[in-house]
Design a protein around this motif. Structure first.
Motif, mmCIF file in Angstrom:
data_model
loop_
_atom_site.group_PDB
_atom_site.id
_atom_site.type_symbol
_atom_site.label_atom_id
_atom_site.label_comp_id
_atom_site.label_asym_id
_atom_site.label_seq_id
_atom_site.Cartn_x
_atom_site.Cartn_y
_atom_site.Cartn_z
ATOM 1 N N GLY A 70 0.794 -1.213 0.000
ATOM 2 C CA GLY A 70 0.000 0.000 0.000
ATOM 3 C C GLY A 70 0.829 1.267 0.000
ATOM 4 N N LEU A 71 2.155 1.124 -0.070
ATOM 5 C CA LEU A 71 3.023 2.293 -0.114
ATOM 6 C C LEU A 71 3.111 2.821 -1.548
ATOM 7 C CD1 LEU A 71 5.944 1.035 2.168
ATOM 8 C CD2 LEU A 71 3.897 2.294 2.841
ATOM 9 N N THR A 72 3.524 4.063 -1.690
ATOM 10 C CA THR A 72 3.671 4.648 -3.020
ATOM 11 C C THR A 72 5.032 4.300 -3.607
ATOM 12 O OG1 THR A 72 4.627 6.711 -2.166
ATOM 13 C CG2 THR A 72 2.208 6.573 -2.299
ATOM 14 N N LYS A 73 5.181 4.567 -4.912
ATOM 15 C CA LYS A 73 6.466 4.339 -5.554
ATOM 16 C C LYS A 73 7.539 5.256 -4.962
ATOM 17 C CE LYS A 73 4.425 2.941 -9.988
ATOM 18 N NZ LYS A 73 4.324 3.249 -11.443
ATOM 19 N N GLU A 74 7.140 6.474 -4.570
ATOM 20 C CA GLU A 74 8.080 7.393 -3.934
ATOM 21 C C GLU A 74 8.579 6.835 -2.607
ATOM 22 O OE1 GLU A 74 5.180 8.154 -5.150
ATOM 23 O OE2 GLU A 74 5.499 9.669 -6.709
ATOM 24 N N ASN A 75 7.641 6.238 -1.832
ATOM 25 C CA ASN A 75 8.031 5.616 -0.567
ATOM 26 C C ASN A 75 9.013 4.472 -0.803
ATOM 27 O OD1 ASN A 75 4.652 5.980 0.701
ATOM 28 N ND2 ASN A 75 6.411 7.326 0.999
ATOM 29 N N ALA A 76 8.734 3.662 -1.825
ATOM 30 C CA ALA A 76 9.608 2.522 -2.122
ATOM 31 C C ALA A 76 11.013 2.999 -2.476
ATOM 32 C CB ALA A 76 9.025 1.697 -3.271
ATOM 33 N N ALA A 77 11.104 4.063 -3.300
ATOM 34 C CA ALA A 77 12.417 4.598 -3.673
ATOM 35 C C ALA A 77 13.146 5.149 -2.459
ATOM 36 C CB ALA A 77 12.256 5.681 -4.739
ATOM 37 N N THR A 78 12.404 5.809 -1.550
ATOM 38 C CA THR A 78 13.017 6.370 -0.339
ATOM 39 C C THR A 78 13.570 5.271 0.559
ATOM 40 O OG1 THR A 78 11.518 8.270 -0.405
ATOM 41 C CG2 THR A 78 12.611 7.807 1.693
ATOM 42 N N ILE A 79 12.805 4.202 0.719
ATOM 43 C CA ILE A 79 13.249 3.091 1.572
ATOM 44 C C ILE A 79 14.514 2.459 1.014
ATOM 45 C CG2 ILE A 79 12.617 0.794 2.417
ATOM 46 C CD1 ILE A 79 9.696 1.774 2.449
ATOM 47 N N LEU A 80 14.554 2.285 -0.318
ATOM 48 C CA LEU A 80 15.759 1.723 -0.942
ATOM 49 C C LEU A 80 16.957 2.648 -0.756
ATOM 50 C CD1 LEU A 80 14.522 0.217 -4.329
ATOM 51 C CD2 LEU A 80 15.137 -0.992 -2.236
ATOM 52 N N LYS A 98 3.562 -7.516 9.891
ATOM 53 C CA LYS A 98 2.731 -6.321 9.732
ATOM 54 C C LYS A 98 3.176 -5.187 10.649
ATOM 55 C CE LYS A 98 -0.033 -8.306 6.771
ATOM 56 N NZ LYS A 98 -0.030 -7.892 5.345
ATOM 57 N N ILE A 99 3.684 -5.515 11.821
ATOM 58 C CA ILE A 99 4.072 -4.493 12.787
ATOM 59 C C ILE A 99 5.213 -3.624 12.270
ATOM 60 C CG2 ILE A 99 5.750 -5.942 13.999
ATOM 61 C CD1 ILE A 99 4.822 -4.679 16.599
ATOM 62 N N PHE A 100 5.984 -4.145 11.327
ATOM 63 C CA PHE A 100 7.139 -3.414 10.796
ATOM 64 C C PHE A 100 6.843 -2.703 9.481
ATOM 65 C CE2 PHE A 100 9.331 -7.048 13.067
ATOM 66 C CZ PHE A 100 9.672 -6.293 14.174
ATOM 67 N N GLN A 101 5.599 -2.797 8.972
ATOM 68 C CA GLN A 101 5.305 -2.327 7.629
ATOM 69 C C GLN A 101 4.834 -0.872 7.598
ATOM 70 O OE1 GLN A 101 2.784 -5.219 5.699
ATOM 71 N NE2 GLN A 101 4.381 -6.784 5.664
ATOM 72 N N SER A 102 5.684 0.006 8.092
ATOM 73 C CA SER A 102 5.505 1.447 7.934
ATOM 74 C C SER A 102 6.757 2.001 7.277
ATOM 75 C CB SER A 102 5.276 2.117 9.288
ATOM 76 O OG SER A 102 6.437 2.037 10.103
ATOM 77 N N VAL A 103 6.642 3.185 6.680
ATOM 78 C CA VAL A 103 7.781 3.742 5.961
ATOM 79 C C VAL A 103 8.980 3.921 6.876
ATOM 80 C CG1 VAL A 103 8.616 5.749 4.673
ATOM 81 C CG2 VAL A 103 6.293 4.911 4.293
ATOM 82 N N GLU A 104 8.737 4.402 8.099
ATOM 83 C CA GLU A 104 9.833 4.673 9.028
ATOM 84 C C GLU A 104 10.557 3.390 9.433
ATOM 85 O OE1 GLU A 104 6.743 5.678 9.419
ATOM 86 O OE2 GLU A 104 6.905 7.831 8.989
ATOM 87 N N ILE A 105 9.792 2.376 9.827
ATOM 88 C CA ILE A 105 10.407 1.127 10.307
ATOM 89 C C ILE A 105 11.065 0.375 9.149
ATOM 90 C CG2 ILE A 105 9.985 -1.094 11.419
ATOM 91 C CD1 ILE A 105 7.799 0.196 13.036
ATOM 92 N N LEU A 106 10.398 0.362 7.984
ATOM 93 C CA LEU A 106 11.002 -0.298 6.824
ATOM 94 C C LEU A 106 12.296 0.384 6.414
ATOM 95 C CD1 LEU A 106 7.859 -1.068 4.611
ATOM 96 C CD2 LEU A 106 9.287 -2.722 5.832
ATOM 97 N N SER A 107 12.330 1.715 6.517
ATOM 98 C CA SER A 107 13.560 2.443 6.201
ATOM 99 C C SER A 107 14.677 2.067 7.165
ATOM 100 C CB SER A 107 13.310 3.950 6.266
ATOM 101 O OG SER A 107 12.358 4.347 5.308
ATOM 102 N N LEU A 108 14.334 1.921 8.445
ATOM 103 C CA LEU A 108 15.327 1.520 9.441
ATOM 104 C C LEU A 108 15.837 0.107 9.171
ATOM 105 C CD1 LEU A 108 16.913 1.964 12.064
ATOM 106 C CD2 LEU A 108 14.884 1.176 13.320
#
Length: 473
Positions: A300-310, A356-366
């Motif tokens: 459910g994240l955006t493509k921008e979020n995916a690029a940021t996490i990478l 699921k508990i880790f599936q936010s932009v902040e936690i995934l980025s970490l």
């Protein structure tokens, strides 16, 4: 005569080559999203593009190392730069995914392999005492590429479309020619007669040098680093103004070296385990990095979020390469223990992603930052650990086969992960599988100290050789 500070230029060139090559290869995850829509195919077919590219990129190591035996490192790298650039220029004109497998997957990957391997090996050969740190800094370019290119490619796709963005990547790839041109060899190329004259007219202590050893020192047509010490050459940095040269050659094994063939490195038990380890962890890492953008979008994240996490993963990789290389220089620390720890940590972190508990932009980025940190630590230790296992003389051939193992893992992993997703309808089992592979890869390395405990490695005989040369006469 090559100035002493040129070793820093070699590291810089290797760094920039890895920024461009690994950055371009790593950005394929963002293109996968576009390819699925453009070619109207499934995840498994699209993921095969990146896996072939990364697989050839890394798996062509033995072929490239063979080229390096017959051509200068610089020439191999320049040819590779041209091949990757021309292949990228062809990509926007392709209308079938099969052609992408060939042009982008095979030819671009081969071109990047021909640039990457000579620069990495030469960066290691130019250093002795600080080899681990130097190769760690050079390898950190892959992390910088992983930071810059996802955001760059995402912006380029938005403004120019995926086809226009590939033309710009081709222009960046063309810059590798400049950096490849800076890869000067370690020493000038004296002929055999000159080297024989230098040695026979010198005051040699402890051992008389014979024709067989001269032939060995002339490997590949030039005097090379010889188990950590550079061979005799008038342009060698150890030649002082007064013309006196003193050398100490250690671990001198002419008879053993004479029988070496191109695939001899795989006959070493420890290196073979290291080879298998690289296949497994590359399967897991390739799955997690190539399929991650699609996985994050499916959450459910955006493509921008995916690029940021990478991007956070790339930052971690950059830092990890330097940390791994720096720690590898500390003699009191076990490089094997560090390497195993990095493997297990990366595998566990990847298995956190499906929860699921880790599936936010902040936690995934970490998580991706820590994952990149561990991945960078692994990369930073590859060259120095290879030297630990086989010695400096075998570095070119051994690193070529390491790239082969990396390529095998990269080819197998993503299509297998994509097939899991197509069959099960979710990416969760795929990332559990990827993490498990990397943990198993780390545990496999315990076989090296276990085997060494019961079957000790043969000790090498050190022979001192002192040579004094008067160049004024």
């Amino acid at each position: 005569m090559i100035p002493k500070w040129w070793c820093l230029m070699i590291v810089f060139s290797a760094f920039m080559i890895q920024v461009i090559s690994f950055g371009t290869a790593g950005a394929i995850g963002l293109y996968n999203i576009e390819f699925i829509e453009y070619f109207n195919v499934g995840a498994a077919e699209v993921s095969l593009i990146g896996s072939i590219n990364l697989g050839v990129f890394l798996g062509a190591g033995p072929f490239v190392s063979l080229l390096m035996r017959h051509m200068s490192y610089r020439r191999v790298a320049v040819i590779g730069s041209l091949l990757s650039t021309i292949s990228l220029l062809c990509v926007p004109f392709l209308d079938n995914i099969i052609y992408l497998y060939i042009i982008y997957g095979i030819f671009t990957g081969l071109g990047f392999a021909m640039v990457y391997l000579p620069s990495s090996v030469l960066a290691g050969l130019y250093f002795n005492e600080h080899r681990s740190l130097a190769t760690g800094i050079a390898t950190s370019g892959s992390g910088i590429g992983a930071v810059i290119f996802p955001l760059l490619v995402h912006s380029l796709i938005q403004y120019y479309g995926w086809k226009g963005s590939v033309f710009i990547l081709a222009g960046l790839s063309l810059q590798c020619i400049v950096f490849s041109a800076l890869l000067f060899p370690l020493a000038e190329i004296p002929n055999r007669g000159e080297l024989m004259s230098v040695l026979t007219n010198s005051n040699i202590h402890d051992k008389q040098t014979n024709n067989h050893e001269i032939d060995h020192m002339m490997t590949n047509g030039k005097c090379e680093n010889y188990n950590g010490h550079i061979s005799i050459s008038e342009n060698d940095k150890t030649v002082q103004e007064n013309g006196e040269v003193t050398k100490l050659m250690e671990n001198f094994e002419p008879e053993a070296e004479k029988s070496l063939k191109h695939c001899y490195v795989l006959c070493d038990f420890s290196f073979f385990i290291f080879f298998l380890n690289n296949i497994l962890w590359n399967m897991g890492v390739a799955i997690s990095w190539i399929l991650a953008p699609e996985y994050f979008v499916s959450m459910g994240l955006t493509k921008e979020n995916a690029a940021t996490i990478l991007t956070f993963g790339g930052v971690g990789c950059f830092i990890g390469c330097i940390i791994g290389g720096g720690l590898g220089n500390i003699q009191s620390l076990s490089r094997l223990s560090m390497y195993i720890s990095w493997n297990i940590a990366v595998g566990i972190l990847i298995m956190f992603l499906p929860f699921k508990i880790f599936q936010s932009v902040e936690i995934l980025s970490l998580i991706m930052f820590l994952n990149g940190l561990g991945f960078g630590g692994i990369l930073g230790l590859l060259v120095i650990f290879t030297v630990d296992l086989l010695g400096e003389k075998a570095l070119g051939d051994a690193f070529g086969y390491l790239m082969l193992s990396n390529g095998v893992g990269s080819i197998i992993g993503p299509p297998l992960g994509g097939a899991f997703k197509d069959i099960l309808g979710t990416y969760d089992p795929t990332f559990f599988f990827a993490g498990t592979l990397i943990v198993v890869a780390g545990l496999l390395m315990f076989l090296i100290p276990i085997r060494d405990k019961f079957v000790p490695r043969p000790k090498k005989t050190a022979i001192g050789l002192t040579i004094e040369v008067n160049l004024k006469t």
